[in-house]
Every structure is written in C-alpha cells, then in structure tokens.
Design an enzyme around this catalytic site. Structure first.
Site, PDB file in Angstrom:
ATOM      1  CG  ASN A   4      81.471  43.460   8.202  1.00  0.00           C
ATOM      2  OD1 ASN A   4      81.951  44.389   8.824  1.00  0.00           O
ATOM      3  ND2 ASN A   4      80.892  42.447   8.803  1.00  0.00           N
ATOM      4  CG  LEU A   5      76.293  44.958   3.504  1.00  0.00           C
ATOM      5  CD1 LEU A   5      74.991  44.733   2.737  1.00  0.00           C
ATOM      6  CD2 LEU A   5      77.255  45.821   2.695  1.00  0.00           C
ATOM      7  CG  MET A  50      85.056  45.821  -0.683  1.00  0.00           C
ATOM      8  SD  MET A  50      86.851  45.709  -0.598  1.00  0.00           S
ATOM      9  CE  MET A  50      87.166  46.491   0.958  1.00  0.00           C
ATOM     10  CG  ASP A 110      85.786  54.973   1.356  1.00  0.00           C
ATOM     11  OD1 ASP A 110      86.742  54.843   2.131  1.00  0.00           O
ATOM     12  OD2 ASP A 110      84.746  54.305   1.461  1.00  0.00           O
ATOM     13  CG  MET A 162      78.465  54.085  11.001  1.00  0.00           C
ATOM     14  SD  MET A 162      76.944  53.165  10.925  1.00  0.00           S
ATOM     15  CE  MET A 162      76.166  53.780  12.411  1.00  0.00           C
ATOM     16  CB  SER A 163      84.675  52.199   8.865  1.00  0.00           C
ATOM     17  OG  SER A 163      85.658  51.321   8.360  1.00  0.00           O
ATOM     18  N   GLY A 220      75.783  52.608   7.262  1.00  0.00           N
ATOM     19  CA  GLY A 220      76.276  53.484   6.190  1.00  0.00           C
ATOM     20  C   GLY A 220      75.981  52.890   4.818  1.00  0.00           C
ATOM     21  CG  HIS A 221      77.859  49.234   3.533  1.00  0.00           C
ATOM     22  ND1 HIS A 221      78.434  48.689   4.663  1.00  0.00           N
ATOM     23  CD2 HIS A 221      78.871  49.458   2.668  1.00  0.00           C
ATOM     24  CE1 HIS A 221      79.734  48.580   4.475  1.00  0.00           C
ATOM     25  NE2 HIS A 221      80.035  49.045   3.280  1.00  0.00           N
ATOM     26  NE  ARG A 256      90.365  48.173   6.373  1.00  0.00           N
ATOM     27  CZ  ARG A 256      90.241  48.429   5.057  1.00  0.00           C
ATOM     28  NH1 ARG A 256      89.648  49.529   4.670  1.00  0.00           N
ATOM     29  NH2 ARG A 256      90.711  47.598   4.163  1.00  0.00           N
TER      30      ARG A 256
HETATM   31  O1  PAF Z   1      84.296  51.202  -1.006  1.00  0.00           O
HETATM   32  C1  PAF Z   1      84.352  49.958  -1.152  1.00  0.00           C
HETATM   33  O2  PAF Z   1      83.733  49.188  -0.418  1.00  0.00           O
HETATM   34  C2  PAF Z   1      85.237  49.390  -2.237  1.00  0.00           C
HETATM   35  O3  PAF Z   1      86.403  50.132  -2.398  1.00  0.00           O
HETATM   36  C3  PAF Z   1      84.510  49.197  -3.586  1.00  0.00           C
HETATM   37  C4  PAF Z   1      84.059  50.541  -4.158  1.00  0.00           C
HETATM   38  C5  PAF Z   1      83.308  48.297  -3.395  1.00  0.00           C
HETATM   39  C6  PAF Z   1      85.462  48.550  -4.604  1.00  0.00           C
HETATM   40  O4  PAF Z   1      85.920  47.314  -4.158  1.00  0.00           O
END
Ligand code: PAF
Length: 285
Positions: A37-38, A35, A157, A191-192, A41-42, A194
């Site tokens: 805002n990397l 989603m 998650d 890391m998040s 972690g991403h 949020r």
């Molecule tokens: O984990 C996330 O960022 C979201 O839930 C995802 C998997 C991109 C789905 O919108």
C-alpha cells in the site's frame, strides 16, 4: 514484459537466484522492506536505497505476526498491482512479495522468534504486546533472505528502527541500516497507510499530532520540564478528540529517560476513532 513492468518473485529460491546474478556482476544491493500500500514515504525510501546501491529490491508482505488480536491485519490494505506499478515507475529493480507459506513454512505461529528485549515492551511494545517480536522476526528473515548490503527503514517508526538496529548488531548481520526521514502531508501529518482509515473530519483533526510534537519539542529544547511538556501535549491531543496512548520525551538512541547533552526525541501514539497513529520528532537536531 512492458518497459514499465517490474519483475516479481514470490519464493526465496527465485529471489536468491536474481540477487546472486547481481552479485556475480559485482553490484551492490539495497533493500526496502514494506507491508505494501505504498505511498510517497515508501517511494522516498526506494530513492534513498538507490543512492546507496546499484540494484534495489522492495518487499511487500503484510506480516501477520506483528498484528495483535483485534488489530487491522484482515483489513490492512493490500494493493500489490498498484504497488508494482509505483515501484517500477520509481526505478525499483525487483519486487519480492513472499507468500505466507514462503515466509512461515508450517504456519505463522513459527518455530523461530527473534526478540530485542531491551526495546520490545516499552511505548508501542507496551500497548501492542508481541508487536516488536513479530517485526524483529520478519525483518531478520527478510534480511537473511535478501542479504542486502544496505536496508532502509523509515524514521516514522522510530522504535522499530531501533529494534532493527539492535537485531542487526545482536545477530552480527552484515548489512548497513540507513534511516529514511519521515515524509509529511502539507499540514504536517506523517504519511502512513493507516491515514486512509480516517474519516474526512478525523483527517482534518489529525494534524494535531504534528502540532503537539512541534510544541513539546520546542518546550523541551528551550529548557522546559519534559513531564510538563508531555502533559501539555497529551491534553492538546485530547482536546482535538484523540485518545492518547503516550506522549513521551526519551533518549533518541535507546528510549531511556531523556538526558541533556544526548539526542532526545518526542514520540506520540494516539487513537482517532479506531485508527492508531504514531509519529515522532527529534528534539536536538
Ligand atoms: O514498517 C513496516 O512496514 C513493517 O513493520 C516491516 C518493517 C516491513 C516489517 O513487516
């Protein structure tokens, strides 16, 4: 296009054209849905996708159907240019940032929904009704749009990871799901995106989540009663100023009651002020 830029596409036909060209060249495609805002972690997920594929696509889409009324959809941080720069620097090959209309033609109420009933109304699903239906629906659409060989999802998650695995099995999608280990700050906070909602004081207290996970996991691993360990974890979090949603010891593969001899996990969701944080730790590594 400068050397550091990344190609961006916003519509399904352009996405499909680029991926078809890769496939025609015999290349394997990896996918990292986000989603935006990397954070680190991403970007670790991008590295992981790269290890499993020749080309990596990342998507950035703040999916309205997975936010409940009163949640942070409107204020969720949208930082597409910075995300594009970070992805390019990490060697990601394509940024897919669909418009709302490309993802939900005719509106986000949608005419198709995907559900994983066995997993979508427990833990986070109980406190965020409809959340996993939104996640399952958008992930099914994204996987169908990108049609990757491999897709990477973060273990932070955990319930989402299980929902995604179940939908891939249930819909016979030809994609391998690879879990990405949680990346943590030096004090243990996962890391998040949020985390940036936290005030400096909340940020200092936020480490209590990881501390509680470590204590609960340790107690259960050494034979302690899971219920007592959950209660102790919840009370430590309350002392640190959290409102606890759950501290739960479960079977790692289906979130059912914990069974000795099968992998177990402890999961936490708790609120600091207006910010809801989640994290988890495998008990039996
Ligand atoms: O984990 C996330 O960022 C979201 O839930 C995802 C998997 C991109 C789905 O919108």
């Amino acid at each position: 296009m400068s050397a550091a830029a990344i190609e961006r596409v916003h519509e399904v036909p352009a996405l499909r054209a680029r991926i078809a060209a890769w496939r025609a060249g015999g290349l394997r495609v990896g996918f990292v849905p986000t989603m935006g805002n990397l954070h680190a972690g991403h970007l670790a997920l991008v590295d992981l996708a790269r290890r499993h594929a020749d080309r990596v696509v990342a998507s950035v889409f703040v999916n309205p159907t997975q936010f409940g009324p009163g949640e942070d959809y409107a204020r969720y941080p949208r930082t597409l240019d910075a995300d594009a720069t970070a992805l390019a620097a990490r060697g990601c090959d394509l940024l897919y940032a669909p418009t709302l209309e490309a993802m939900y033609p005719g509106g986000s109420a949608g005419t198709v929904e995907v559900r994983v009933p066995a997993l979508d109304d427990v833990l986070c699903g109980a406190s965020r009704p409809g959340h996993f239906r939104g996640v399952a629906t958008v992930v099914a659409k994204l996987l169908n749009q990108v049609q990757p060989d491999v897709a990477v999802f973060g273990e932070k998650d955990w319930q989402q990871l299980l929902v995604v695995r179940a939908l891939v099995r249930g819909l016979d999608l030809p994609v391998e799901i690879v879990p990405g280990p949680t990346v943590r700050e030096p004090d243990g906070l996962a890391m998040s995106s949020r985390n940036q909602y936290l005030s400096p004081d909340e940020r200092r207290r936020a480490r209590a989540i990881h501390d509680a996970l470590v204590r609960v996991a340790g107690a259960v691993r050494s034979g302690g009663d899971p219920l007592a360990a959950e209660r102790a974890g919840a009370s430590a979090l309350e002392s640190a100023g959290f409102t606890v949603d759950y501290v739960a010891v479960r079977s790692a593969d289906d979130l059912g009651p914990p069974v000795r001899g099968r992998p177990r996990i402890v999961l936490i969701a708790a609120r600091l002020g207006a910010t809801r944080l989640i994290d988890n730790l495998l008990i039996d590594q």
